[in-house]
Enzyme design. Structure first.
Site, mmCIF file in Angstrom:
data_model
loop_
_atom_site.group_PDB
_atom_site.id
_atom_site.type_symbol
_atom_site.label_atom_id
_atom_site.label_comp_id
_atom_site.label_asym_id
_atom_site.label_seq_id
_atom_site.Cartn_x
_atom_site.Cartn_y
_atom_site.Cartn_z
ATOM 1 C CB SER A 66 -0.952 -0.061 1.204
ATOM 2 O OG SER A 66 -2.020 0.807 1.065
ATOM 3 C CG ASP A 233 -4.211 -1.650 0.244
ATOM 4 O OD1 ASP A 233 -3.532 -2.284 1.072
ATOM 5 O OD2 ASP A 233 -4.063 -0.436 0.036
#
Length: 385
Positions: A66, A233
């Site tokens: 991320s 993610d």
């Protein structure tokens, strides 16, 4: 030519040397958590201090998810351009800090959502990748990254339910298989790793025509799992970026700037907001379990290294010499998990805070690595933390 061993893809994080699966080998890995621009900037302070003490060239692996993948991506892209005085990179500010800070002034998430809606044929994740390409990575591919340290960018495969990792040696999912030496842009890998749900997710990878390597344990080998893969993610599965490092090396440094679910004395009861709250609580608990695993293993000497977090307290580190006001650091930890511009003052405070807590962790847990134990100068002396 780089190689990867099959067992890197097979066992999940809890199947480590402690459970008799495989013994980690000597080496140093750095894990950079998610957390949007907050994490991206906080990690700069950690890397700043690691560089000063000469640990960067000792890294064998950098595993990121991320927001941490953005910072790791810039370091990976520019690694071969770093100039060294001993073990210290003298141009880290130019090649890492400045470009990441420029990115921190660039709004991505709202613009990507709007453009993804208005531009036919482009998804939101396509627009995020385009922003990374424009501002940070250009046309850099995974094959242009250094062999050492190995940089790994982690995403969550929505189809198989496990990590899909991007690296120079391979793109891989232990249930689906591997594509060796993938010719994929760094911007795409980082966009896949930072496809925050629900607005920036999913990211769809078109892998039709790629050659997959089949190995023991691959059970999802059909075209439906290989031609197009929808990912989200990397923090959904592993917000510390821990798994791809933990089972491999004996020494781990974890930099955690992840989010936290706040207290709510009157939680919503409507289905949509209640579901969102429940999912956030589940995510928070998973992250807490991973954090506890790391710290417990350090305490029991199953691993060496340190954990430092944006919500850590300097007072809990016996070797700390740089002060930080917990009320102020708590405020920094509450910066929203967004790809939204951050003011210069907030960026500098986040960098200082990452530097301070990294210094405290080094002095307390890795003092033998300190080549300059007396140093106390912050990256931005005029910004108090």
């Amino acid at each position: 030519m780089t190689t990867a061993t099959p067992d890197e893809l097979i066992s999940p994080v809890h199947e480590t040397a402690e459970s008799g699966d495989r013994k980690p080998e000597p080496g140093l890995a750095l894990c950079l958590s998610g957390g949007g621009y907050r994490a991206m900037i906080f990690h700069l302070g950690v890397l700043w201090r690691l560089n000063e003490v000469g640990l960067l060239p000792k890294l064998d692996r950098v595993s990121a998810v991320s927001g941490g993948s953005i910072t790791a991506g810039v370091l990976a892209k520019n690694w071969n351009e770093l100039t060294w005085s001993g073990n210290v990179a003298t141009n880290l500010n130019e090649l890492l800090v400045k470009p990441v800070r420029r990115m921190g002034k660039t709004g991505v998430d709202v613009k990507a959502v709007l453009e993804g809606i208005l531009h036919f044929g482009d998804s939101v994740s396509d627009r995020v990748a385009a922003a990374y390409r424009k501002h940070l990575f250009g046309e850099t591919s995974l094959q242009q990254l250094p062999d050492k340290p190995r940089f790994i960018f982690n995403s969550t495969n929505l189809e198989s339910g496990v990590l899909l990792r991007f690296s120079k040696p391979y793109l891989g999912d232990y249930r689906v298989g591997r594509i060796m030496e993938p010719d994929l842009q760094l911007a795409v890998a980082v966009a896949a790793s930072s496809a925050f749900p629900p607005v920036l997710s999913p990211c769809t990878l078109n892998l039709k025509g790629q050659i997959w390597k089949d190995e023991d344990g691959n059970e999802l080998t059909g075209a439906g799992f290989r031609d197009e893969i929808k990912v989200t993610d990397g923090g959904v599965y592993d917000n510390l970026g821990l798994e791809t490092a933990w089972k491999r090396y004996t020494t781990i440094i974890v930099s955690d700037a992840g989010g936290h679910v706040g207290d709510d004395d009157d939680p919503a009861t409507d289905p949509l907001r209640q579901t969102a709250r429940v999912l956030n609580l589940v995510d928070n608990q998973v992250r807490s379990l991973r954090k506890r695993q790391v710290i417990a293993s350090f305490k029991s000497h199953l691993r060496e290294g340190m954990y430092v977090g944006i919500r850590s307290r300097v007072a809990k580190y016996s070797g700390a010499v740089l002060p930080a006001n917990p009320d102020h650091t708590d405020d920094l930890a509450e910066v929203k998990t967004r790809l939204k511009p951050l003011p210069d003052a907030i960026q500098e405070q986040l960098i200082n805070w990452g530097y301070i807590i990294c210094d405290a962790g080094l002095r307390t847990h890795m003092a033998s690595e300190l080549s300059d134990p007396g140093r106390t100068e912050l990256p931005y002396p005029n910004q108090t933390v």
